[in-house]
Design a protein around this motif. Structure first.
Motif, PDB file in Angstrom:
ATOM      1  N   GLY A   2       0.791  -1.221   0.000  1.00  0.00           N
ATOM      2  CA  GLY A   2       0.000   0.000   0.000  1.00  0.00           C
ATOM      3  C   GLY A   2       0.821   1.268   0.000  1.00  0.00           C
ATOM      4  O   GLY A   2       0.292   2.355  -0.281  1.00  0.00           O
ATOM      5  N   TRP A   3       2.111   1.158   0.306  1.00  0.00           N
ATOM      6  CA  TRP A   3       2.972   2.336   0.303  1.00  0.00           C
ATOM      7  C   TRP A   3       3.503   2.560  -1.108  1.00  0.00           C
ATOM      8  O   TRP A   3       4.170   1.697  -1.662  1.00  0.00           O
ATOM      9  N   PRO A   4       3.244   3.725  -1.699  1.00  0.00           N
ATOM     10  CA  PRO A   4       3.612   3.937  -3.104  1.00  0.00           C
ATOM     11  C   PRO A   4       5.118   3.991  -3.313  1.00  0.00           C
ATOM     12  O   PRO A   4       5.878   4.437  -2.443  1.00  0.00           O
ATOM     13  N   ASP A   5       5.551   3.551  -4.475  1.00  0.00           N
ATOM     14  CA  ASP A   5       6.969   3.580  -4.815  1.00  0.00           C
ATOM     15  C   ASP A   5       7.528   4.995  -4.722  1.00  0.00           C
ATOM     16  O   ASP A   5       8.680   5.186  -4.323  1.00  0.00           O
ATOM     17  N   GLU A   6       6.728   5.980  -5.094  1.00  0.00           N
ATOM     18  CA  GLU A   6       7.196   7.375  -5.051  1.00  0.00           C
ATOM     19  C   GLU A   6       7.640   7.757  -3.649  1.00  0.00           C
ATOM     20  O   GLU A   6       8.673   8.416  -3.465  1.00  0.00           O
ATOM     21  N   LEU A   7       6.881   7.355  -2.639  1.00  0.00           N
ATOM     22  CA  LEU A   7       7.237   7.673  -1.262  1.00  0.00           C
ATOM     23  C   LEU A   7       8.482   6.901  -0.833  1.00  0.00           C
ATOM     24  O   LEU A   7       9.403   7.463  -0.237  1.00  0.00           O
ATOM     25  N   HIS A  23       0.819  -7.437   5.591  1.00  0.00           N
ATOM     26  CA  HIS A  23       0.280  -7.933   6.855  1.00  0.00           C
ATOM     27  C   HIS A  23      -0.399  -9.285   6.627  1.00  0.00           C
ATOM     28  O   HIS A  23      -0.762  -9.627   5.497  1.00  0.00           O
ATOM     29  N   ARG A  24      -0.583 -10.032   7.686  1.00  0.00           N
ATOM     30  CA  ARG A  24      -1.368 -11.263   7.569  1.00  0.00           C
ATOM     31  C   ARG A  24      -2.715 -10.938   6.934  1.00  0.00           C
ATOM     32  O   ARG A  24      -3.284  -9.859   7.145  1.00  0.00           O
ATOM     33  N   TYR A  39      -7.552 -12.890  15.727  1.00  0.00           N
ATOM     34  CA  TYR A  39      -6.356 -12.193  16.190  1.00  0.00           C
ATOM     35  C   TYR A  39      -6.715 -10.738  16.489  1.00  0.00           C
ATOM     36  O   TYR A  39      -7.821 -10.271  16.174  1.00  0.00           O
ATOM     37  N   ALA A  40      -5.801 -10.051  17.105  1.00  0.00           N
ATOM     38  CA  ALA A  40      -6.052  -8.681  17.544  1.00  0.00           C
ATOM     39  C   ALA A  40      -4.869  -7.790  17.167  1.00  0.00           C
ATOM     40  O   ALA A  40      -3.895  -8.244  16.555  1.00  0.00           O
ATOM     41  N   LEU A  41      -4.962  -6.535  17.561  1.00  0.00           N
ATOM     42  CA  LEU A  41      -3.911  -5.572  17.235  1.00  0.00           C
ATOM     43  C   LEU A  41      -2.562  -6.035  17.777  1.00  0.00           C
ATOM     44  O   LEU A  41      -1.532  -5.876  17.119  1.00  0.00           O
ATOM     45  N   ALA A  42      -2.574  -6.632  18.960  1.00  0.00           N
ATOM     46  CA  ALA A  42      -1.319  -7.094  19.553  1.00  0.00           C
ATOM     47  C   ALA A  42      -0.636  -8.139  18.671  1.00  0.00           C
ATOM     48  O   ALA A  42       0.598  -8.169  18.568  1.00  0.00           O
ATOM     49  N   ASP A  43      -1.421  -8.981  18.025  1.00  0.00           N
ATOM     50  CA  ASP A  43      -0.851  -9.999  17.148  1.00  0.00           C
ATOM     51  C   ASP A  43      -0.236  -9.369  15.901  1.00  0.00           C
ATOM     52  O   ASP A  43       0.816  -9.804  15.425  1.00  0.00           O
ATOM     53  N   MET A  44      -0.885  -8.338  15.372  1.00  0.00           N
ATOM     54  CA  MET A  44      -0.338  -7.654  14.202  1.00  0.00           C
ATOM     55  C   MET A  44       0.919  -6.876  14.569  1.00  0.00           C
ATOM     56  O   MET A  44       1.855  -6.763  13.772  1.00  0.00           O
ATOM     57  N   ALA A  45       0.963  -6.367  15.798  1.00  0.00           N
ATOM     58  CA  ALA A  45       2.186  -5.719  16.274  1.00  0.00           C
ATOM     59  C   ALA A  45       3.311  -6.744  16.418  1.00  0.00           C
ATOM     60  O   ALA A  45       4.471  -6.462  16.092  1.00  0.00           O
ATOM     61  N   ALA A  46       2.968  -7.951  16.890  1.00  0.00           N
ATOM     62  CA  ALA A  46       3.973  -9.007  17.007  1.00  0.00           C
ATOM     63  C   ALA A  46       4.503  -9.404  15.633  1.00  0.00           C
ATOM     64  O   ALA A  46       5.698  -9.685  15.470  1.00  0.00           O
ATOM     65  N   ASP A  47       3.618  -9.414  14.632  1.00  0.00           N
ATOM     66  CA  ASP A  47       4.064  -9.687  13.263  1.00  0.00           C
ATOM     67  C   ASP A  47       5.090  -8.642  12.818  1.00  0.00           C
ATOM     68  O   ASP A  47       6.109  -8.965  12.195  1.00  0.00           O
ATOM     69  N   THR A  48       4.798  -7.384  13.133  1.00  0.00           N
ATOM     70  CA  THR A  48       5.702  -6.297  12.746  1.00  0.00           C
ATOM     71  C   THR A  48       7.061  -6.455  13.413  1.00  0.00           C
ATOM     72  O   THR A  48       8.106  -6.311  12.766  1.00  0.00           O
ATOM     73  N   ALA A  49       7.041  -6.782  14.710  1.00  0.00           N
ATOM     74  CA  ALA A  49       8.304  -6.999  15.415  1.00  0.00           C
ATOM     75  C   ALA A  49       9.062  -8.184  14.826  1.00  0.00           C
ATOM     76  O   ALA A  49      10.291  -8.160  14.720  1.00  0.00           O
ATOM     77  N   HIS A 184      -9.000  -7.553   9.005  1.00  0.00           N
ATOM     78  CA  HIS A 184      -8.350  -6.457   9.732  1.00  0.00           C
ATOM     79  C   HIS A 184      -9.376  -5.608  10.467  1.00  0.00           C
ATOM     80  O   HIS A 184      -9.117  -5.106  11.564  1.00  0.00           O
ATOM     81  N   ASP A 185     -10.538  -5.434   9.843  1.00  0.00           N
ATOM     82  CA  ASP A 185     -11.594  -4.673  10.499  1.00  0.00           C
ATOM     83  C   ASP A 185     -12.066  -5.400  11.755  1.00  0.00           C
ATOM     84  O   ASP A 185     -12.292  -4.781  12.800  1.00  0.00           O
ATOM     85  N   LEU A 186     -12.179  -6.721  11.671  1.00  0.00           N
ATOM     86  CA  LEU A 186     -12.576  -7.510  12.836  1.00  0.00           C
ATOM     87  C   LEU A 186     -11.511  -7.424  13.927  1.00  0.00           C
ATOM     88  O   LEU A 186     -11.827  -7.287  15.114  1.00  0.00           O
TER      89      LEU A 186
END
Length: 268
Positions: A2-7, A23-24, A39-49, A184-186
């Motif tokens: 989702g992050w554009p190449d230009e950025l 992301h998962r 899963y929850a926000l904490a799990d997505m943060a763990a993925d990032t770490a 992700h919304d869930l």
């Protein structure tokens, strides 16, 4: 993706190493059955770490948009040593539960005292219309998604429909289950004590970027987020909606803000 190449190119040209990942439930990452494996926000943060660990990165300048910015907040509160700086774009305090405000808005009831505002009527009306939009073919799915990007862009700045369509088509081509991203919304609706932890615990220098025309999270959300993080700086971009990367001229401006913010850390 989702992050554009230009950025990304602007950041790399200024000496940054950029890590962006699926992301998962998106892109080439695994899709899960949320009913049996929630899963929850904490799990997505763990993925990032885990991604940082995989690249051998102890601490990083974390940049997130919308839900990604909430993930960044979680890391800054609970794993602060891993966050050198935080840039939160079009987000809300991670402990804010928007559900009650949404329900009142849909029912035509006034907001409760002290409550952060719900999405605009324009966005809520779009959700109602989108629920009945035809999606029998891939083209119809893409058309409906592009219309959502148009609404999220807001009505003040130009909308690059061609860029939004190219992005949406790449998303469909990259994943085997495009609907999995709805998980992700869930996940974002799951609130525990970890999300209610005070943002006053954030020690990383923080930049909050918000659009004056954000239809999903009106500007009060960005103001509240900046107000809860010690020393945070709020940058409100006139005319910007909830998703900035389909409005010509905003991507280089956001890149410049990120560069200035992270350079400030490096030279302080």
């Amino acid at each position: 993706m989702g992050w554009p190449d230009e950025l990304v190119e602007a950041l790399v040209d200024n000496g940054r190493q950029v890590i962006r990942f699926d992301h998962r439930d998106t892109g080439l990452s695994d899709a899960v059955d949320f009913t049996t494996h929630p899963y929850a926000l904490a799990d997505m943060a763990a993925d990032t770490a885990a991604v940082l660990d995989g690249h051998g990165v102890t601490a990083a300048d974390i940049v997130g948009i919308s839900l990604g910015a909430a993930i960044g907040q979680w890391l800054a509160v609970h794993q602060g040593a891993r966050v050198r700086t935080l840039t939160a774009i079009t987000s809300s305090p991670m402990g804010n539960n928007p559900g009650p405000a949404w329900a009142r808005a849909v029912a035509g009831q006034p907001a409760a005292a002290g409550e952060l505002p719900p999405p605009t009527a324009r966005f809520l009306n779009h959700l109602t219309a989108s629920a009945t939009a035809p999606r029998a073919t891939r083209r119809q799915h893409i058309d409906a998604d592009v219309q959502t990007w148009r609404v999220l862009n807001g009505d003040v700045l130009p909308f690059d429909e061609a860029a939004a369509r190219r992005f949406t088509e790449r998303c469909y081509a990259r994943t085997g289950n495009i609907t999995a991203a709805l998980n992700h919304d869930l996940a974002g609706r799951r609130f525990g004590d970890d999300r209610r932890a005070p943002l006053s615990a954030v020690t990383a220098p923080t930049l909050v970027v918000h659009g004056s025309e954000d239809v999903l999270l009106p500007p009060a959300h960005g103001e509240a987020l900046a107000g809860q993080i010690p020393g945070a700086r709020l940058e409100v971009l006139p005319g910007m909606g909830h998703h900035p990367f389909f409005s010509p001229g905003l991507t280089p401006r956001i890149a410049d803000l990120i560069i200035r913010h992270t350079t400030g850390r490096q030279t302080a």
